[in-house]
Design an enzyme around this catalytic site. Sequence first.
Site, mmCIF file in Angstrom:
data_model
loop_
_atom_site.group_PDB
_atom_site.id
_atom_site.type_symbol
_atom_site.label_atom_id
_atom_site.label_comp_id
_atom_site.label_asym_id
_atom_site.label_seq_id
_atom_site.Cartn_x
_atom_site.Cartn_y
_atom_site.Cartn_z
ATOM 1 N N ASP A 233 0.838 -1.200 0.000
ATOM 2 C CA ASP A 233 0.000 0.000 0.000
ATOM 3 C C ASP A 233 0.873 1.250 0.000
ATOM 4 O O ASP A 233 0.560 2.239 -0.675
ATOM 5 C CB ASP A 233 -0.921 0.001 1.213
ATOM 6 C CG ASP A 233 -1.804 1.231 1.261
ATOM 7 O OD1 ASP A 233 -2.616 1.413 0.336
ATOM 8 O OD2 ASP A 233 -1.693 2.013 2.223
ATOM 9 N N HIS A 234 1.976 1.205 0.724
ATOM 10 C CA HIS A 234 2.876 2.351 0.781
ATOM 11 C C HIS A 234 3.736 2.462 -0.475
ATOM 12 O O HIS A 234 4.470 3.441 -0.637
ATOM 13 C CB HIS A 234 3.751 2.276 2.028
ATOM 14 C CG HIS A 234 2.983 2.473 3.294
ATOM 15 N ND1 HIS A 234 3.591 2.583 4.534
ATOM 16 C CD2 HIS A 234 1.649 2.588 3.534
ATOM 17 C CE1 HIS A 234 2.655 2.750 5.463
ATOM 18 N NE2 HIS A 234 1.476 2.751 4.875
ATOM 19 N N ASP A 235 3.641 1.480 -1.360
ATOM 20 C CA ASP A 235 4.226 1.575 -2.696
ATOM 21 C C ASP A 235 3.277 2.299 -3.643
ATOM 22 O O ASP A 235 3.712 2.902 -4.624
ATOM 23 C CB ASP A 235 4.515 0.161 -3.217
ATOM 24 C CG ASP A 235 5.290 0.141 -4.521
ATOM 25 O OD1 ASP A 235 5.814 1.189 -4.934
ATOM 26 O OD2 ASP A 235 5.372 -0.934 -5.147
ATOM 27 N N THR A 307 4.068 7.313 -6.912
ATOM 28 C CA THR A 307 3.734 6.757 -8.219
ATOM 29 C C THR A 307 2.630 5.720 -8.028
ATOM 30 O O THR A 307 2.545 5.070 -6.979
ATOM 31 C CB THR A 307 4.949 6.076 -8.868
ATOM 32 O OG1 THR A 307 5.229 4.846 -8.176
ATOM 33 C CG2 THR A 307 6.181 6.971 -8.817
ATOM 34 N N PHE A 309 2.349 2.997 -9.697
ATOM 35 C CA PHE A 309 2.810 1.701 -10.181
ATOM 36 C C PHE A 309 3.376 0.846 -9.043
ATOM 37 O O PHE A 309 3.831 1.365 -8.025
ATOM 38 C CB PHE A 309 3.887 1.896 -11.256
ATOM 39 C CG PHE A 309 3.437 2.761 -12.393
ATOM 40 C CD1 PHE A 309 2.583 2.259 -13.364
ATOM 41 C CD2 PHE A 309 3.842 4.081 -12.484
ATOM 42 C CE1 PHE A 309 2.144 3.065 -14.409
ATOM 43 C CE2 PHE A 309 3.414 4.894 -13.516
ATOM 44 C CZ PHE A 309 2.554 4.388 -14.484
ATOM 45 N N ASP A 311 6.241 -0.470 -8.161
ATOM 46 C CA ASP A 311 7.605 -0.226 -8.632
ATOM 47 C C ASP A 311 8.625 -0.095 -7.506
ATOM 48 O O ASP A 311 9.739 0.373 -7.727
ATOM 49 C CB ASP A 311 7.641 1.033 -9.503
ATOM 50 C CG ASP A 311 7.143 2.278 -8.761
ATOM 51 O OD1 ASP A 311 6.775 2.146 -7.577
ATOM 52 O OD2 ASP A 311 7.109 3.363 -9.368
ATOM 53 N N SER A 313 8.564 1.939 -5.021
ATOM 54 C CA SER A 313 8.840 3.343 -4.684
ATOM 55 C C SER A 313 9.006 3.531 -3.184
ATOM 56 O O SER A 313 9.637 4.493 -2.739
ATOM 57 C CB SER A 313 7.726 4.253 -5.207
ATOM 58 O OG SER A 313 6.500 3.987 -4.558
ATOM 59 N N GLU A 381 6.675 4.001 11.120
ATOM 60 C CA GLU A 381 5.373 3.910 11.789
ATOM 61 C C GLU A 381 5.346 2.790 12.816
ATOM 62 O O GLU A 381 4.857 2.959 13.928
ATOM 63 C CB GLU A 381 4.286 3.696 10.732
ATOM 64 C CG GLU A 381 2.927 4.222 11.126
ATOM 65 C CD GLU A 381 1.963 4.217 9.956
ATOM 66 O OE1 GLU A 381 1.379 3.141 9.690
ATOM 67 O OE2 GLU A 381 1.797 5.258 9.312
ATOM 68 N N HIS A 475 -6.236 -3.325 8.117
ATOM 69 C CA HIS A 475 -6.312 -2.951 9.536
ATOM 70 C C HIS A 475 -7.038 -4.015 10.354
ATOM 71 O O HIS A 475 -6.780 -4.172 11.550
ATOM 72 C CB HIS A 475 -7.038 -1.609 9.690
ATOM 73 C CG HIS A 475 -6.303 -0.459 9.073
ATOM 74 N ND1 HIS A 475 -6.894 0.761 8.809
ATOM 75 C CD2 HIS A 475 -5.007 -0.330 8.662
ATOM 76 C CE1 HIS A 475 -6.008 1.575 8.266
ATOM 77 N NE2 HIS A 475 -4.857 0.930 8.169
#
EC number: 1.11.1.7
Length: 716
Positions: A233-235, A307, A309, A311, A313, A381, A475
């Site tokens: 999700d954080h990507d 982004t 995608f 990928d 990130s 986090e 969650h």
Amino acid sequence: MMQQLLALVGALATLILTQHAEGTAPASPSPVEISVLRDCIAEAKLLVDTAYNHTQKSIMQRLRSGSASPMDLLAYFKQPVAATRRVVQAADYMHVALGLLEERLQPRGSRPFNATDVLTEPQLRLLSQASGCALQDQAERCSNKYRTITGRCNNKKHPWLGASNQALARWLPAEYEDHRSLPFGWTPGKRRNGFLLPLVRDVSNQIVRFPSKKLTSDRGRALMFMQWGQFIDHDLDFSPESPARVAFSMGVDCEKTCAQLPPCFPIKIPRNDPRIKNQRDCIPFFRSAPACPQNRNKVRNQINALTSFVDASMVYGSEVTLALRLRNRTNFLGLLATNQRFQDNGRALLPFDNLHEDPCLLTNRSARIPCFLAGDTRSSETPKLTALHTLFVREHNRLAAELRRLNPHWSGDKLYNEARKIVGAMVQIITYRDFLPLVLGRARIRRTLGPYRGYCSNVDPRVANVFTLAFRFGHTMLQPFMFRLDSQYRASAPNSHVPLSSVFFASWRIIHEGGIDPILRGLMATPAKLNRQDSMLVDELRDKLFQQVRRIGLDLAALNMQRSRDHGLPGYNAWRRFCGLSQPRNLAQLSRVLKNQDLARKFLRLYKTPDNIDIWVGAIAEPLLPGARVGPLLACLFENQFRRARDGDRFWWQKWGVFTKRQRKALRRISLSRIVCDNTGITTVSRDIFRANIYPQGFVSCSRIPKLNLSAWRGK
């Protein structure tokens, strides 16, 4: 002077959110003179900059004094930075300038109107250029061999598609109280579909809350399954909150007063709340930052700072300045930077962010350990999330070193880009081959997502606004503890079971409590929580989120529902209709959809109509599909999003020409288990890492896990 200026900003912000009233058409305003437009732009910049500076100074002051609240911590990680901040600032300039213009031009006593309707095309261009919004739409030539860090030029026809700092996609039109920007629930007495909306905290109390004795562990999924969901999700998405986090009017701190003034949208407390006894209290909440208006459309949308995608990130960043900070610039070996002060049993750790006032320092003042620096700002986090970030930085550096051994003539940039390309492919393979089938069910994913058939430039890969809420289904799988296990997979250490509420932003636990190996073992050998209709979200998240630094812990369920209203997301039935599913209208029909009459009755007691059920809580309440961990609505939304992310990606790992045939064959052997083996001291791993395995069942020696053969990259 400052008080007067803040008061002016508050009055202005309230004006900006004034809605189109129902009824007669507005009177025609006078033509706009260029001098008036320029004055509005100049005044807007002054007001926005003042608000930003005031907010930043306030947060820094509280961090410096040690009096920061959990909302300050959250604010720190949700604040837009670098290019994202400039994009958000441009949007605020434009929104504020239009609000000022409407104030000046509106005939006295007439109904509100839309300033963009009376501006000429040259005037709109001037406003867009002066605000900075026009800079985001600049044309460019696309000749890049590798993915750009920002995602631009992935689509050669439309270079901005899927790039960072662009507006989220809207699969359905936004629904706001005023049809433009005010979230439902803002105006007391304002109805939605004929009914008043319940307080989100009330929904959390009555639908989501459950006694701890009802918690059920998932016999089919490990905690690593949940953790990979957050990692991916954080990507994909990050919608930063407004940089102006205090109510502007008279400098009021809305966290202390619960004032509902832009951008504050506090979560109100219902009567007889089981934890918060003062009904005049609130859970602070701040609206997401807006995106620049597109064309003449003034309907509020939010941005994706990342982004769109798959990928990696979250490893490499979505902005060039951050990507450069993350690289090891002391040599030309293509490596990512690592921590220069501490190691983890001889292995690398993430570098520190080296901030002067660091929120992670507040979780243990004596430890003096700051937050880590990674491709995504949320990497600190929890230690569990940090562990995966650390794992993939190590994997990048391992790959870069091996590629250099095979190709000593390669430059540092080529080593970096080739290693990054492989890591990106790994994340894609693990997500689509191993993770998504366990989310959606293997039979369904074969039928709906199907095999890869090639790149299509007409596919819009952008993350949808609704996906940013829907993918928070993870969650519901969080256990109330962080588990850490020794080399024999035993909970032998004094801190082997740490309450979840005590690990947020606790970067010191990585440094001083054993590194990432015990955490990874805990993720592999501990089952996730099973999402059930009578036990959705543990109280560590629903009542104690960030409680260690505030008198009132936050409520993640309430935050999710308030966020869906903030984003103007349509209700439950609108999304059911979008997915071709039935739209229940009464108790009997909703009972059939949920297969639970008691739950359906609770929903209707609160919302009165299924149309108004907030998307997050409605979607997670649906019965799970066979072999899946989501119901029909979430399955539909996820399939749609992940199909777009795959088929609209010009650099997808299976696309012809991205990798050679030999390289694709080698990549098919990779696994998250192997990445753990190659980059930690762990020697026995779960073979099927996302499935629930109780050690030693399902665990094998690392010698039995296939390795990636990089010989296919020799001399390329």
